[in-house]
Design a protein around this motif. Structure first.
Motif, PDB file in Angstrom:
ATOM      1  N   LYS A   6       3.258  -5.421   6.258  1.00 44.18           N
ATOM      2  CA  LYS A   6       4.367  -4.478   6.276  1.00 44.18           C
ATOM      3  C   LYS A   6       4.157  -3.398   7.328  1.00 44.18           C
ATOM      4  O   LYS A   6       3.039  -3.092   7.732  1.00 44.18           O
ATOM      5  CB  LYS A   6       4.527  -3.844   4.897  1.00 44.18           C
ATOM      6  CG  LYS A   6       4.892  -4.830   3.799  1.00 44.18           C
ATOM      7  CD  LYS A   6       5.022  -4.124   2.458  1.00 44.18           C
ATOM      8  CE  LYS A   6       5.390  -5.109   1.358  1.00 44.18           C
ATOM      9  NZ  LYS A   6       5.487  -4.443   0.037  1.00 44.18           N
ATOM     10  N   SER A   7       5.258  -2.807   7.759  1.00 42.86           N
ATOM     11  CA  SER A   7       5.193  -1.705   8.714  1.00 42.86           C
ATOM     12  C   SER A   7       4.495  -0.517   8.066  1.00 42.86           C
ATOM     13  O   SER A   7       4.416  -0.395   6.840  1.00 42.86           O
ATOM     14  CB  SER A   7       6.598  -1.322   9.179  1.00 42.86           C
ATOM     15  OG  SER A   7       7.389  -0.883   8.088  1.00 42.86           O
ATOM     16  N   THR A  14       6.810   5.099  12.855  1.00 41.70           N
ATOM     17  CA  THR A  14       6.648   3.837  12.152  1.00 41.70           C
ATOM     18  C   THR A  14       6.048   2.799  13.090  1.00 41.70           C
ATOM     19  O   THR A  14       6.560   2.576  14.186  1.00 41.70           O
ATOM     20  CB  THR A  14       7.998   3.323  11.608  1.00 41.70           C
ATOM     21  OG1 THR A  14       8.522   4.291  10.686  1.00 41.70           O
ATOM     22  CG2 THR A  14       7.806   1.997  10.879  1.00 41.70           C
ATOM     23  N   LYS A  16       5.149  -1.114  13.544  1.00 37.69           N
ATOM     24  CA  LYS A  16       5.650  -2.375  12.994  1.00 37.69           C
ATOM     25  C   LYS A  16       4.571  -3.137  12.233  1.00 37.69           C
ATOM     26  O   LYS A  16       4.816  -3.649  11.134  1.00 37.69           O
ATOM     27  CB  LYS A  16       6.206  -3.250  14.121  1.00 37.69           C
ATOM     28  CG  LYS A  16       6.838  -4.548  13.626  1.00 37.69           C
ATOM     29  CD  LYS A  16       7.462  -5.333  14.774  1.00 37.69           C
ATOM     30  CE  LYS A  16       8.111  -6.625  14.270  1.00 37.69           C
ATOM     31  NZ  LYS A  16       8.707  -7.407  15.377  1.00 37.69           N
ATOM     32  N   TYR A  17       3.386  -3.226  12.822  1.00 36.59           N
ATOM     33  CA  TYR A  17       2.270  -3.908  12.163  1.00 36.59           C
ATOM     34  C   TYR A  17       1.162  -2.892  11.891  1.00 36.59           C
ATOM     35  O   TYR A  17       0.857  -2.071  12.761  1.00 36.59           O
ATOM     36  CB  TYR A  17       1.722  -5.040  13.035  1.00 36.59           C
ATOM     37  CG  TYR A  17       2.745  -6.097  13.363  1.00 36.59           C
ATOM     38  CD1 TYR A  17       3.289  -6.902  12.364  1.00 36.59           C
ATOM     39  CD2 TYR A  17       3.167  -6.300  14.677  1.00 36.59           C
ATOM     40  CE1 TYR A  17       4.238  -7.871  12.657  1.00 36.59           C
ATOM     41  CE2 TYR A  17       4.114  -7.269  14.977  1.00 36.59           C
ATOM     42  CZ  TYR A  17       4.645  -8.053  13.963  1.00 36.59           C
ATOM     43  OH  TYR A  17       5.583  -9.009  14.262  1.00 36.59           O
ATOM     44  N   GLY A  41       3.885  -4.122  18.955  1.00 38.61           N
ATOM     45  CA  GLY A  41       4.187  -3.673  17.599  1.00 38.61           C
ATOM     46  C   GLY A  41       3.035  -3.097  16.816  1.00 38.61           C
ATOM     47  O   GLY A  41       3.226  -2.621  15.695  1.00 38.61           O
TER      48      GLY A  41
END
Length: 380
Positions: A6-7, A14, A16-17, A41
């Motif tokens: 999840k982010s 935020t 992403k990974y 990400g």
């Protein structure tokens, strides 16, 4: 189907990974590596250590003996600006961090330089940054992330930050003793079971709950997707990985592409460092020369870290860490210093950052699974 990573929300940003690329200096994680990690990400992290060295000397005001003179030039503001600018050309507006060691000279100034350059997050280890928020008062949007090695250290930081600055860290990196570079443990403690990452993460998680339950980023020895999910099951919100990113095509210190696929487990050792902490490195370069008794003479020019005392500690251990890491960045196999985590011997090939992120997140498998699911729904 594999579990989806999840982010991760840290401060106003935020990711992403939930993967941090460890900040590695001199010249290991600069614009090319950090920019590409953020682009894919995860969180790319630029090391502020030695920004004025070698390829960036065009941005330095004063050079002595082919080195940046004093900390003002070793930690060059102009060079850091250039590194961040170039990373931004790669990753755009995605979150980007800067790693700044607490043990450096000019710590306060370098933090301000990083904020002004456009860092979204500041990550600090090599000491307890109890006054870190003091230097970011004019940059409330910048997330502050200390690196610790115990629940006790987190308690000290949170207590002082809350009393003095009415805030706590936006996240915390908890680093176990299998990481590359400098350790937050005494030499002998690096081998004790109670100090291993899987044992300290739950303790740090419990302490974090007392201060608002900030995200915990686990570091040191994390290698693959299973390691990530396992440590997250113990309370971590994400992970930080350094050695895996050493073995990428975009790593700014290109020598690692040639070195890492050929090392063995016994080629990695804990050594003494002028910084005052044990450090994990490869048995080669300047470390081999010290054992042979013909290492380069230590001459302090840059005055880079305060514990070294202008070269006093460097002379005791036999090498200047600034010079040696700088030569490592250049690929000098005779005089360079090369850091690696305890699992560096597991590198068998050099990947692109995209390939590594795909592997760590099982991104392609998740995409293929989602496509298959959509096909089933269409024909149901």
């Amino acid at each position: 189907m594999n579990a989806v990573l999840k982010s991760l929300k840290i401060g106003k940003y935020t990711i992403k990974y939930p993967i941090f690329q460890g900040g590695m200096g001199v010249g290991i994680s600069w614009d090319e590596l950090a920019g590409n990690v953020s682009k894919e990400g995860a969180l790319g992290i630029i090391s502020a250590v030695g920004t004025g060295y070698y390829k960036n000397m065009q941005f330095v005001d004063k050079i002595l003996s082919s080195k940046p003179f004093e900390a003002i030039n070793f930690y060059s503001k102009n060079a850091l600006n250039e590194i961040v600018k170039n990373a931004r050309k790669i990753c755009g507006t995605k979150p980007l961090g800067v790693n700044i060691l607490y043990a450096i000279n000019d710590y306060a100034r370098v933090i301000k330089d990083a904020c002004e350059a456009g860092a979204n997050m500041i990550i600090t280890g090599a000491g307890l940054p109890t006054n870190m928020p003091e230097f970011t008062k004019n940059f409330p949007e910048v997330a502050l992330i200390p690196i610790i090695s115990s629940a006790k250290a987190l308690k000290i930081i949170c207590k002082r930050w809350s009393e003095r600055y009415k805030r706590v860290p936006d996240a915390v990196v908890v680093e176990g003793p299998l990481s590359g570079g400098h350790q937050g443990f005494k030499y002998e403690d690096c081998f004790k079971e109670e100090y291993q990452l899987e044992n300290i993460v739950p303790q740090v998680k419990e302490e974090a709950r007392a201060w608002g339950d900030m995200p915990i980023i686990a570091a040191g020895g994390i290698w693959d997707y299973n390691d990530i999910t396992n440590i997250m099951s113990l309370g971590a919100s994400g992970v930080q990985m350094g050695t895996r990113f050493l073995a990428t095509k975009e790593c700014d210190a290109k020598a690692y592409q040639e070195i890492l696929p050929h090392i063995k487990e016994e080629d990695i050792e804990l050594v003494k460092s002028p910084v005052g902490y044990p450090a994990r490195a490869l048995k080669m370069g300047v470390l081999s020369r010290i054992k042979e008794g013909n290492a380069p003479k230590v001459q302090c020019v840059s005055n880079c870290v305060s514990p070294c005392g202008r070269g006093k500690e460097a002379k005791k251990v036999g090498y200047c860490i600034a010079d040696s890491l700088g030569k490592g960045h250049l690929g000098d196999l005779r005089d360079g210093l090369y850091f690696s985590g305890a699992n560096g011997w597991r590198v068998d090939k050099i990947l692109s950052v995209k390939e590594l992120i795909d592997e760590l997140t099982r991104r392609n498998e998740v995409i293929e699974s989602n496509i298959e699911m959509e096909k089933k729904l269409q024909f149901s």
